[in-house]
Design a protein around this motif. Structure first.
Motif, PDB file in Angstrom:
ATOM      1  N   PRO A 579      -7.523  10.271  12.628  1.00 17.60           N
ATOM      2  CA  PRO A 579      -8.218  10.773  11.435  1.00 17.60           C
ATOM      3  C   PRO A 579      -7.536  10.303  10.151  1.00 17.60           C
ATOM      4  O   PRO A 579      -6.400   9.841  10.180  1.00 17.60           O
ATOM      5  N   ALA A 580      -8.250  10.441   9.023  1.00 16.72           N
ATOM      6  CA  ALA A 580      -7.703  10.028   7.736  1.00 16.72           C
ATOM      7  C   ALA A 580      -6.467  10.864   7.400  1.00 16.72           C
ATOM      8  O   ALA A 580      -6.392  12.058   7.716  1.00 16.72           O
ATOM      9  N   LYS A 581      -5.520  10.226   6.750  1.00 20.26           N
ATOM     10  CA  LYS A 581      -4.269  10.874   6.374  1.00 20.26           C
ATOM     11  C   LYS A 581      -4.128  10.866   4.855  1.00 20.26           C
ATOM     12  O   LYS A 581      -4.700  10.010   4.170  1.00 20.26           O
ATOM     13  N   PRO A 582      -3.371  11.819   4.280  1.00 20.89           N
ATOM     14  CA  PRO A 582      -3.130  11.795   2.828  1.00 20.89           C
ATOM     15  C   PRO A 582      -2.490  10.485   2.387  1.00 20.89           C
ATOM     16  O   PRO A 582      -2.787   9.967   1.321  1.00 20.89           O
ATOM     17  N   ARG A 583      -1.589   9.965   3.226  1.00 16.29           N
ATOM     18  CA  ARG A 583      -0.950   8.684   2.983  1.00 16.29           C
ATOM     19  C   ARG A 583      -0.297   8.224   4.277  1.00 16.29           C
ATOM     20  O   ARG A 583      -0.034   9.037   5.170  1.00 16.29           O
ATOM     21  N   GLU A 584      -0.060   6.939   4.403  1.00 11.04           N
ATOM     22  CA  GLU A 584       0.733   6.403   5.506  1.00 11.04           C
ATOM     23  C   GLU A 584       1.955   5.767   4.864  1.00 11.04           C
ATOM     24  O   GLU A 584       1.851   4.765   4.146  1.00 11.04           O
ATOM     25  N   LYS A 585       3.122   6.343   5.091  1.00  8.97           N
ATOM     26  CA  LYS A 585       4.323   5.919   4.377  1.00  8.97           C
ATOM     27  C   LYS A 585       4.835   4.568   4.869  1.00  8.97           C
ATOM     28  O   LYS A 585       4.841   4.299   6.077  1.00  8.97           O
ATOM     29  N   LEU A 586       5.259   3.748   3.924  1.00  9.57           N
ATOM     30  CA  LEU A 586       6.013   2.555   4.263  1.00  9.57           C
ATOM     31  C   LEU A 586       7.371   2.983   4.791  1.00  9.57           C
ATOM     32  O   LEU A 586       7.995   3.909   4.252  1.00  9.57           O
ATOM     33  N   LEU A 587       7.864   2.327   5.845  1.00 11.03           N
ATOM     34  CA  LEU A 587       9.023   2.831   6.559  1.00 11.03           C
ATOM     35  C   LEU A 587      10.296   1.999   6.377  1.00 11.03           C
ATOM     36  O   LEU A 587      11.273   2.215   7.087  1.00 11.03           O
ATOM     37  N   SER A 588      10.280   1.062   5.444  1.00 10.44           N
ATOM     38  CA  SER A 588      11.507   0.323   5.151  1.00 10.44           C
ATOM     39  C   SER A 588      11.569   0.024   3.665  1.00 10.44           C
ATOM     40  O   SER A 588      10.526  -0.170   3.016  1.00 10.44           O
ATOM     41  N   GLU A 589      12.784  -0.003   3.130  1.00  7.76           N
ATOM     42  CA  GLU A 589      12.919  -0.302   1.710  1.00  7.76           C
ATOM     43  C   GLU A 589      12.564  -1.758   1.426  1.00  7.76           C
ATOM     44  O   GLU A 589      12.089  -2.081   0.336  1.00  7.76           O
ATOM     45  N   ALA A 590      12.782  -2.646   2.398  1.00  5.30           N
ATOM     46  CA  ALA A 590      12.398  -4.039   2.195  1.00  5.30           C
ATOM     47  C   ALA A 590      10.894  -4.152   1.962  1.00  5.30           C
ATOM     48  O   ALA A 590      10.431  -4.888   1.075  1.00  5.30           O
ATOM     49  N   MET A 592       8.961  -1.722   0.884  1.00  4.61           N
ATOM     50  CA  MET A 592       8.674  -1.086  -0.402  1.00  4.61           C
ATOM     51  C   MET A 592       8.935  -2.045  -1.557  1.00  4.61           C
ATOM     52  O   MET A 592       8.141  -2.130  -2.504  1.00  4.61           O
ATOM     53  N   HIS A 593      10.052  -2.774  -1.497  1.00  5.11           N
ATOM     54  CA  HIS A 593      10.369  -3.700  -2.577  1.00  5.11           C
ATOM     55  C   HIS A 593       9.338  -4.820  -2.656  1.00  5.11           C
ATOM     56  O   HIS A 593       8.946  -5.240  -3.750  1.00  5.11           O
ATOM     57  N   ARG A 594       8.882  -5.318  -1.489  1.00  5.69           N
ATOM     58  CA  ARG A 594       7.875  -6.375  -1.488  1.00  5.69           C
ATOM     59  C   ARG A 594       6.581  -5.893  -2.149  1.00  5.69           C
ATOM     60  O   ARG A 594       5.994  -6.581  -2.989  1.00  5.69           O
ATOM     61  N   VAL A 595       6.142  -4.697  -1.757  1.00  4.65           N
ATOM     62  CA  VAL A 595       4.912  -4.147  -2.327  1.00  4.65           C
ATOM     63  C   VAL A 595       5.107  -3.820  -3.806  1.00  4.65           C
ATOM     64  O   VAL A 595       4.216  -4.051  -4.633  1.00  4.65           O
ATOM     65  N   ALA A 596       6.282  -3.294  -4.151  1.00  4.37           N
ATOM     66  CA  ALA A 596       6.562  -2.958  -5.545  1.00  4.37           C
ATOM     67  C   ALA A 596       6.506  -4.182  -6.439  1.00  4.37           C
ATOM     68  O   ALA A 596       6.121  -4.099  -7.615  1.00  4.37           O
ATOM     69  N   ASP A 597       6.842  -5.330  -5.870  1.00  6.90           N
ATOM     70  CA  ASP A 597       6.850  -6.570  -6.651  1.00  6.90           C
ATOM     71  C   ASP A 597       5.507  -7.292  -6.611  1.00  6.90           C
ATOM     72  O   ASP A 597       5.400  -8.434  -7.062  1.00  6.90           O
ATOM     73  N   GLY A 598       4.477  -6.648  -6.048  1.00 10.51           N
ATOM     74  CA  GLY A 598       3.138  -7.215  -6.069  1.00 10.51           C
ATOM     75  C   GLY A 598       2.660  -7.769  -4.752  1.00 10.51           C
ATOM     76  O   GLY A 598       1.512  -8.237  -4.653  1.00 10.51           O
ATOM     77  N   GLY A 599       3.497  -7.756  -3.708  1.00 14.59           N
ATOM     78  CA  GLY A 599       3.081  -8.250  -2.412  1.00 14.59           C
ATOM     79  C   GLY A 599       2.226  -7.244  -1.659  1.00 14.59           C
ATOM     80  O   GLY A 599       2.063  -6.095  -2.086  1.00 14.59           O
TER      81      GLY A 599
END
Length: 607
Positions: A579-590, A592-599
């Motif tokens: 079922p749908a979830k409020p969010r699906e967390k990213l599980l590594s800081e690497a 997170m950094h990639r997504v934070a930088d636009g990836g």
């Protein structure tokens, strides 16, 4: 992969909804839960008017207050920014968060089946997103000093640089950085089978730096949880719940799948060193667990004689508390109901229920021993000493003080111990189990790379009480034994008074520290009267300094918009789950950094 359109759609679907601070009263200690409440305005003007707070009586020259730095973007730091913004609309407030995401324990400490508590993040988001004078920099750890040769791994910002460029610096970083140890033989035997409840919470909440830790050993039928706080009850509830009921929460899907595939837990033992009047969990947390047990056919168990014996060990102050009365009354009803289910003359049921949750009182850990049988379902023998109430007065924030600190009294005679039936206060109890979770409290820690030479540090961390030494109002002092104030340096939250409190109390604590800051500074001053030097430069001066002297940090830290990219990716991924979830967390800081930088995130980033 997540398309840009999906990100936009998910962001719109999870648009901000107001959440008043007033709903935060009654949030339980450690688990950060709060009761449901109807929506109301979430602007800072809607914050409740606090009771009169004492301001600092420390004698500090009045100085300008144009630039404020806050170390930590969890509830304590963001509440302090909120409180200061109300009084200083033109001041610049910058928060520095070590992790890639803000919100601290609200994100990684709240049980996933308590989604309502995350509503407070909507108010924090509105504060930062809508105010150009408030800045949050993530992936920016603050160090006590810069180690020789630079830090190994992550670049960091020395504390003295903040003090150099800001009129006031507030320490609000994690007050739950470590765990209190039991100090008994066998405690460090098998990390996957004897671990802290904090590690278990970090695991099921997907805290990035704990992903590489081996998952807890759930291939057993019996689990012992040492502690009677909300963290202990949260852990028990997660272990006893059907994994399918967690699928629609923000618990990472990989964790839900692990519980469904590997957990064989049927019996949970909650063990406390004291009695029902000294339990640290709240009535709502207890009621929630008891309701789950009733609805799912999980039997409540306890030793009735031990319970009623310890029920008499209480102080007048404890019995005067309505919160204590409600909690103990709820336990009494559960005990009475469990006893009435037994046949007359029987102390145990003829057939043990398939699933149970047992409350133990007056038991202190003695040792943990391990079975040599590799295929044993219960390889651990958890041995507990029977405790005797005794009148000991001690500082509850001091881990070196005696565990049992109650002034005992019966219903009729205050101050004298209740009569002890044979075997209740002498001897031992052994609980066979396959997993032990230690939920006996947290310890705050000094900043990384704190100078070992006290003469180089602005203050000496109080390791005995696990806090930054302060005057009680947030003004940092030189040490626990030296009340000399450290000008321009303040502390808030668990770092200030020890790891005890709720989100509601954190808000009140932030108001007090903000009052202390305001009392020591003149917001209208343009120069320090004692020196005539110009006001400090704040963020522009710090950024120029870091760009020149610490380029690794300058490339590492990230603005609030970077976090918003992470959040959008998590919301979009959660919306696609079944079922749908409020969010699906990213599980590594690497990741997170990639997504934070636009990836874009990869499927493997969520596993």
């Amino acid at each position: 992969m997540t398309s840009a359109a999906a990100v936009v759609t998910a962001t719109a679907r999870h648009a901000w909804h107001p959440c008043p601070i007033s709903i935060l009263s009654g949030i339980s200690r450690f688990s950060w839960r709060h009761p449901r409440s109807s929506p109301a305005s979430a602007s800072t003007s809607a914050l409740p008017r606090p009771k009169a707070l004492s301001t600092s009586t420390t004698s500090i020259p009045t100085t300008p207050l144009r630039h404020i730095a806050i170390v930590g973007a969890g509830p304590a730091g963001l509440y302090t920014a909120t409180a200061l913004r109300k009084k200083l609309p033109d001041a610049h407030i910058d928060l520095f968060e070590a992790h890639a995401t803000p919100y601290g324990l609200v994100r990684y400490g709240v049980a996933p089946d308590h989604p309502e508590v995350a509503n407070v993040t909507h108010q924090f988001d509105a504060l930062v997103s809508n105010d150009p004078h408030i800045r949050v920099m993530t992936s920016c750890p603050v160090y006590g000093e810069m180690p020789a040769g630079g830090p190994a791994g992550r670049a960091g910002l020395p504390l003295d640089r903040l003090q150099q460029h800001y009129d006031a610096t507030v320490l609000a970083y994690g007050g739950a950085g470590a765990d209190r140890a039991l100090g008994v033989p066998g405690e460090d035997g098998v990390p996957s089978r004897i671990l802290s409840a904090r590690a278990f919470v970090n695991w099921y909440n997907g805290r990035p730096r704990d992903v590489e830790i081996a998952p807890p050993a759930l291939d057993c039928t019996s689990v012992v949880i040492v502690g009677h706080g909300n963290v202990a009850l949260d852990a028990a509830r997660i272990l006893l719940k059907a994994p399918s009921s967690l699928a629609a929460t923000d618990m990472p899907s990989s964790r839900v799948a692990y519980l469904a595939e590997h957990s064989r837990v049927r019996h949970v033992h909650l063990v406390g060193r004291r009695g029902p009047w000294q339990t640290a969990f709240t009535t709502p947390s207890l009621r929630e667990l008891l309701t789950l047990m009733k609805n799912d056919g999980i039997a409540f168990r306890t030793n009735p004689e031990r319970f009623w014996f310890w029920d008499k060990a209480r102080t007048p102050a404890e019995t005067a508390s309505r919160a204590n009365q409600r909690r103990v009354d709820l336990l009494r009803k559960a005990v009475d109901a469990s006893v009435t289910t037994l046949k007359p003359g029987c102390s145990v049921p003829e057939k043990e229920p398939d699933r149970t949750c047992t409350f133990h009182f007056g038991l202190a850990p003695r040792a943990f021993t391990f079975s040599k049988q590799a295929d044993s379902d219960v390889p651990i023998q958890a041995v507990f000493d029977h405790q005797e109430p005794r009148p000991v007065h001690a500082d509850p924030s001091d881990p070196a003080s005696p565990v049992i600190r109650i002034n005992v009294g019966t219903r009729d005679v205050v101050g004298s111990p209740p009569p002890s039936p044979d075997g209740l206060t002498v001897g031992t109890t052994t609980l066979p189990c396959g997993l032990v979770l230690k939920a006996v409290g947290y310890r705050a820690q000094p900043l990384p790379f704190t100078p070992s030479n006290p003469t180089r540090a602005p203050f000496i961390f109080d390791t005995r009480r696990s806090r930054v030494p302060n005057a009680g109002d947030g003004q940092v002092v030189r040490s626990a034994d030296d009340p000399t104030p450290v000008p321009g340096l303040y502390v808030v939250g668990w770092l200030k008074h020890g790891p005890v409190g709720t989100i509601a109390s954190t808000w009140r604590d932030a108001l007090q520290t903000a009052s202390t800051i305001l009392a020591a500074h003149d917001p209208a001053a343009k120069a320090a009267p004692s020196t005539g030097s110009p006001a400090k430069g704040g963020w522009p001066a710090l950024e120029a300094d870091v760009a020149q002297t610490n380029p690794a940090l300058h490339a590492q830290w990230r603005p609030w918009t970077a976090w918003k990219r992470i959040e959008a990716a998590e919301l979009a991924r959660g919306a696609t789950q079944q079922p749908a979830k409020p969010r699906e967390k990213l599980l590594s800081e690497a990741a997170m950094h990639r997504v934070a930088d636009g990836g874009l995130p990869h499927d493997a980033d969520f596993v």
